[in-house]
Design a protein around this motif. Structure first.
Motif, PDB file in Angstrom:
ATOM      1  N   ARG B  25     -11.520 -32.878-122.783  1.00 41.15           N
ATOM      2  CA  ARG B  25     -10.199 -32.389-123.177  1.00 41.15           C
ATOM      3  C   ARG B  25      -9.860 -32.830-124.595  1.00 41.15           C
ATOM      4  O   ARG B  25      -9.066 -32.191-125.269  1.00 41.15           O
ATOM      5  CB  ARG B  25      -9.132 -32.884-122.194  1.00 41.15           C
ATOM      6  CG  ARG B  25      -9.005 -31.928-121.011  1.00 41.15           C
ATOM      7  CD  ARG B  25      -7.854 -32.295-120.108  1.00 41.15           C
ATOM      8  NE  ARG B  25      -8.248 -33.275-119.101  1.00 41.15           N
ATOM      9  CZ  ARG B  25      -7.543 -33.538-118.011  1.00 41.15           C
ATOM     10  NH1 ARG B  25      -6.401 -32.927-117.804  1.00 41.15           N
ATOM     11  NH2 ARG B  25      -7.961 -34.430-117.148  1.00 41.15           N
ATOM     12  N   ILE B  27     -11.625 -32.503-127.072  1.00 42.72           N
ATOM     13  CA  ILE B  27     -12.082 -31.479-128.017  1.00 42.72           C
ATOM     14  C   ILE B  27     -11.602 -30.096-127.574  1.00 42.72           C
ATOM     15  O   ILE B  27     -12.172 -29.077-127.936  1.00 42.72           O
ATOM     16  CB  ILE B  27     -13.610 -31.507-128.231  1.00 42.72           C
ATOM     17  CG1 ILE B  27     -14.354 -31.396-126.907  1.00 42.72           C
ATOM     18  CG2 ILE B  27     -14.014 -32.768-128.985  1.00 42.72           C
ATOM     19  CD1 ILE B  27     -15.854 -31.146-127.089  1.00 42.72           C
ATOM     20  N   GLY B  28     -10.545 -30.078-126.770  1.00 40.33           N
ATOM     21  CA  GLY B  28      -9.885 -28.811-126.465  1.00 40.33           C
ATOM     22  C   GLY B  28     -10.460 -28.033-125.296  1.00 40.33           C
ATOM     23  O   GLY B  28     -10.085 -26.876-125.095  1.00 40.33           O
ATOM     24  N   VAL B  29     -11.348 -28.647-124.503  1.00 41.94           N
ATOM     25  CA  VAL B  29     -11.941 -27.912-123.382  1.00 41.94           C
ATOM     26  C   VAL B  29     -11.088 -28.118-122.134  1.00 41.94           C
ATOM     27  O   VAL B  29     -10.914 -29.251-121.688  1.00 41.94           O
ATOM     28  CB  VAL B  29     -13.383 -28.377-123.113  1.00 41.94           C
ATOM     29  CG1 VAL B  29     -13.992 -27.589-121.965  1.00 41.94           C
ATOM     30  CG2 VAL B  29     -14.234 -28.246-124.369  1.00 41.94           C
ATOM     31  N   PRO B  30     -10.535 -27.025-121.575  1.00 46.97           N
ATOM     32  CA  PRO B  30      -9.711 -27.157-120.364  1.00 46.97           C
ATOM     33  C   PRO B  30     -10.516 -27.728-119.197  1.00 46.97           C
ATOM     34  O   PRO B  30     -11.742 -27.637-119.178  1.00 46.97           O
ATOM     35  CB  PRO B  30      -9.303 -25.724-120.044  1.00 46.97           C
ATOM     36  CG  PRO B  30      -9.551 -24.943-121.278  1.00 46.97           C
ATOM     37  CD  PRO B  30     -10.664 -25.633-121.995  1.00 46.97           C
ATOM     38  N   VAL B  31      -9.790 -28.255-118.206  1.00 41.84           N
ATOM     39  CA  VAL B  31     -10.470 -28.816-117.035  1.00 41.84           C
ATOM     40  C   VAL B  31     -11.050 -27.706-116.156  1.00 41.84           C
ATOM     41  O   VAL B  31     -12.142 -27.837-115.606  1.00 41.84           O
ATOM     42  CB  VAL B  31      -9.488 -29.660-116.200  1.00 41.84           C
ATOM     43  CG1 VAL B  31     -10.186 -30.241-114.991  1.00 41.84           C
ATOM     44  CG2 VAL B  31      -8.924 -30.784-117.046  1.00 41.84           C
ATOM     45  N   GLY B 238       0.010 -33.760-125.489  1.00 39.29           N
ATOM     46  CA  GLY B 238      -0.857 -33.463-124.349  1.00 39.29           C
ATOM     47  C   GLY B 238      -0.140 -32.839-123.167  1.00 39.29           C
ATOM     48  O   GLY B 238       1.041 -33.120-122.912  1.00 39.29           O
ATOM     49  N   VAL B 239      -0.834 -31.974-122.444  1.00 40.07           N
ATOM     50  CA  VAL B 239      -0.339 -31.373-121.202  1.00 40.07           C
ATOM     51  C   VAL B 239      -1.401 -31.573-120.122  1.00 40.07           C
ATOM     52  O   VAL B 239      -2.515 -32.001-120.415  1.00 40.07           O
ATOM     53  CB  VAL B 239      -0.041 -29.864-121.368  1.00 40.07           C
ATOM     54  CG1 VAL B 239       0.965 -29.612-122.473  1.00 40.07           C
ATOM     55  CG2 VAL B 239      -1.317 -29.071-121.626  1.00 40.07           C
ATOM     56  N   ALA B 240      -1.036 -31.241-118.887  1.00 43.21           N
ATOM     57  CA  ALA B 240      -1.974 -31.338-117.771  1.00 43.21           C
ATOM     58  C   ALA B 240      -1.700 -30.158-116.843  1.00 43.21           C
ATOM     59  O   ALA B 240      -0.609 -29.587-116.892  1.00 43.21           O
ATOM     60  CB  ALA B 240      -1.769 -32.654-117.032  1.00 43.21           C
ATOM     61  N   GLN B 260      -4.492 -24.849-121.623  1.00 42.32           N
ATOM     62  CA  GLN B 260      -4.867 -25.541-122.847  1.00 42.32           C
ATOM     63  C   GLN B 260      -4.643 -27.041-122.669  1.00 42.32           C
ATOM     64  O   GLN B 260      -3.973 -27.463-121.731  1.00 42.32           O
ATOM     65  CB  GLN B 260      -4.054 -24.982-124.019  1.00 42.32           C
ATOM     66  CG  GLN B 260      -2.545 -25.228-123.952  1.00 42.32           C
ATOM     67  CD  GLN B 260      -1.790 -24.189-123.131  1.00 42.32           C
ATOM     68  OE1 GLN B 260      -2.343 -23.571-122.236  1.00 42.32           O
ATOM     69  NE2 GLN B 260      -0.511 -24.024-123.432  1.00 42.32           N
ATOM     70  N   THR B 261      -5.171 -27.831-123.615  1.00 45.34           N
ATOM     71  CA  THR B 261      -5.115 -29.288-123.474  1.00 45.34           C
ATOM     72  C   THR B 261      -3.888 -29.899-124.124  1.00 45.34           C
ATOM     73  O   THR B 261      -3.559 -31.045-123.881  1.00 45.34           O
ATOM     74  CB  THR B 261      -6.369 -29.909-124.100  1.00 45.34           C
ATOM     75  OG1 THR B 261      -6.492 -29.413-125.441  1.00 45.34           O
ATOM     76  CG2 THR B 261      -7.605 -29.508-123.318  1.00 45.34           C
ATOM     77  N   SER B 262      -3.225 -29.117-125.004  1.00 44.03           N
ATOM     78  CA  SER B 262      -2.030 -29.626-125.666  1.00 44.03           C
ATOM     79  C   SER B 262      -1.099 -28.454-125.897  1.00 44.03           C
ATOM     80  O   SER B 262      -1.525 -27.302-125.869  1.00 44.03           O
ATOM     81  CB  SER B 262      -2.405 -30.262-127.010  1.00 44.03           C
ATOM     82  OG  SER B 262      -3.065 -29.317-127.829  1.00 44.03           O
TER      83      SER B 262
END
Lengths: 255, 359
Positions: B25, B27-31, B238-240, B260-262
């Motif tokens: 995350r 580097i911007g890769v979603p879970v 940041g978001v989740a 997205q990660t943020s």
């Protein structure tokens, strides 16, 4: 270097029951970002020593670090206290990453908004290119899309509001600006930034497990203008996987 | 021993998912990962897999799969049934929440999912090659899944062959039911960007699910959530999955697995882990209500869910399907027993209950 004196205390914010955001400020600012890098580096060290049990990963942004954890493996409030304590102790790091020289083609078909930006700013297009290529940009964070870097350092002379109507499709590998920021789109996606050029390089490669994203927070980037012929040749080389990305590192210049 | 299935119908909104891709995350890769990890675990448990090996997540209608080599056990969770067409041309109905075993040449046609998402587990898991530590599909960046995409006709999926008795099937004692009641959230990280009225509305008024919903997020519609003078934009942080962001129009968006990660909108609250799977099953028009809980309450809810899932898995029963011809039973006095569960495996109109043996 640690400079303990001037740090206002960090705030800890809940992001649900499985993450805390450690917030060092609310602006895009090198000093705040220095604390983000310093705190991330401290987490790296502790994690390598196995001392962050239950922490899954952390995400540095412009101004904060979001720490994701497994609530079945660690108590949220205990982690809260640990992170608050660490945030008080961690110092500042200046950009400590690599310096990259990345080729960009500024020809019209790669840069659909270049003429408009030049006109809006009352300068010839060559001047826009000169400002873009003479600036040393700093990677603040990656987000929005895999490998999408937010770069700070855009000269005030190029400060532009976002497009009134975002594009439905921004071509992959476009270099774009908005506000005082610059970015590069690793993937085709919608987007509201002004497109000033395009790189032949792949900014993200999931097959490269060691370093899937070319850029990391703290890295510095200089755009290097190339002509269309070079762009086409490099694009082919990259598509064939023959391009050595480490050749882009500026010799002896780790910032 | 491995087995191979061929996709002969791709279904709709089908993707390979596992517990998700963590560690990237930054580097911007979603879970990514299963929208409902509980039902993923349930499907896996039916075929004897660990909870979080890769499955097929079905968003609208399931795929049709043909066993090419090896004997494969398929487990279904969610409100989604199937038909098994064997090499003798018999069509057997497969009820939701049970397994069906395919011998080479057999075809399973998985139906539509009537509510939310369903999961298809294969013995040994769906063994596509993973990327960045996970097999989960993230379409936008072509990561994971079947070569970065959804399965399509002609793809071959590898899994493990059934170990043990291939004539046994497994089923849940009862469907899994998620908790009901308001969706539990923890306020923040930017609840201080909203007016007191907005916070009160958020925690008391219904918010309807709109048609704008996918694996990335759910847009809701309800009483406007007004921002205070701190405004409707923040410097991204940041978001989740579960984070509820509120752009300037005041209508909340719940972020889901592919988020997205943020993000740069103020986030009023985040749905707790235990309740996030429930959002995989909402439909346009459904009304959601939110209630704020503490970290301790959230942790207790998650532990209770884990306990209840273990209990549910512990009650999975094996049975011998009546499609399996057992001559002794056929000519014995066992027909009545077979009729007990005659609704689950039958030919179109033709009764095939030859002495089901409950094991």
């Amino acid at each position: 270097m640690t400079t303990e004196l001037a740090h206002p205390p960090a705030r800890l914010l809940s992001v649900g029951d499985a993450a805390w955001t450690v917030e060092f400020g609310n602006a895009i600012d090198p000093a705040i970002h220095g604390r983000v890098l310093g705190f991330s580096s401290l987490l790296d060290t502790l994690s390598n020593d196995g001392r962050l049990d239950g922490v899954v990963e952390w995400v540095p942004t412009f101004r904060s670090v979001t720490v994701h954890f497994d609530p079945l493996r660690t108590d949220a409030m205990a982690l809260h206290d640990l992170l608050a304590d660490l945030a008080g102790k961690s110092g500042s790091l200046s950009a400590a990453g690599c310096r990259w020289r990345i080729p960009v083609c500024f020809d019209a078909d790669c840069a659909p908004d270049l003429d408009e930006v030049a006109a809006a700013k009352g300068m010839p297009r060559e001047e826009v290119v000169r400002l873009m290529t003479e600036t040393v940009f700093t990677v603040y964070m990656l987000g929005f899309l895999p490998g999408f870097p937010y770069l700070g350092g855009l000269p005030e002379a190029l400060d532009m509001p976002r497009l009134a109507t975002p594009r439905k499709v921004v071509p992959s590998r476009s270099i774009a600006i908005a506000g005082r920021m610059c970015a590069a789109y690793p993937w085709e996606s919608p987007g509201g930034w002004h497109l000033l050029g395009r790189t032949p390089l792949r900014l993200f490669d999931a097959a490269n497990a060691r370093r899937p994203a070319l850029l990391a927070p703290g890295d510095q980037v200089v755009w290097q203008a190339i002509d269309h012929q070079t762009f086409d040749a490099l694009e082919l080389e990259c598509a064939a996987g023959r391009f050595d990305l480490s050749s882009l590192l500026t010799e002896g210049e780790t910032a | 021993m491995s087995a191979v299935l061929e996709i002969i119908d791709a279904g709709l909104a089908v993707s390979v998912q596992d517990r998700g891709r963590t560690g990237y995350r930054n580097i911007g890769v979603p879970v990514s990962g299963a929208l409902d990890p509980v039902l993923m675990a349930a499907a896996n448990a039916l075929v004897g897999n660990p909870s979080d090996v890769a499955v097929l997540e079905v968003g609208l209608s399931g795929p049709s799969l043909k066993a090419l080599s090896g004997t494969v056990r398929v487990g279904l969770s969610g409100e989604m049934g199937a038909q098994l067409v064997n090499t003798r041309g018999q069509v057997l109905k497969v009820a939701p929440w049970q397994t069906a075993t395919l011998f080479p040449g057999d075809v399973i046609r998985i139906g539509g999912v009537s509510h939310g998402v369903g999961y298809v587990a294969l013995s040994g898991g769906v063994q596509v090659s993973g990327q960045l530590g996970s097999r989960s599909t993230y379409l936008r960046a072509a990561i994971g899944g079947v070569q970065g995409r959804a399965p399509k006709v002609g793809d071959r999926l590898q899994c493990d062959a059934v170990r043990g008795d291939p004539w046994l099937e497994y089923r849940a004692r009862a469907p899994w039911h998620h908790d009901t009641g308001p969706i539990r959230v923890i306020l923040g990280p930017q609840e201080d960007h909203f007016t007191p009225e907005a916070l009160a509305n958020f925690l008391s008024r219904p918010y309807a699910v709109t048609r704008d919903m996918d694996r990335m997020g759910l847009r809701l519609d309800g009483e406007k959530l007004a921002h205070n003078d701190k405004g409707a934009e923040i410097v991204s942080d940041g978001v989740a999955p579960g984070t509820i962001q509120v752009p300037a129009n005041g209508q909340p968006i719940v972020l889901m697995a592919d988020c997205q990660t943020s993000g740069g909108y103020p986030k009023i609250a985040t749905v707790i882990r235990a309740d996030l799977p429930r959002l995989a099953h909402v439909r346009p028009g459904d009304e959601l209500r939110f209630v704020a809980v503490s970290h301790a309450e959230a942790a207790a809810a998650l532990r209770e869910q884990v306990r209840r899932l273990a209990e549910w898995i512990g009650m999975i029963q094996s049975f011998r399907p009546p499609g399996v011809i057992d001559e002794a039973a056929l000519y014995g006095a066992n027909l009545i027993c077979g009729a007990v569960r005659g609704d689950e495996w039958n030919l179109h109109g033709v009764n095939l209950q030859f002495g089901a043996q409950h094991v």
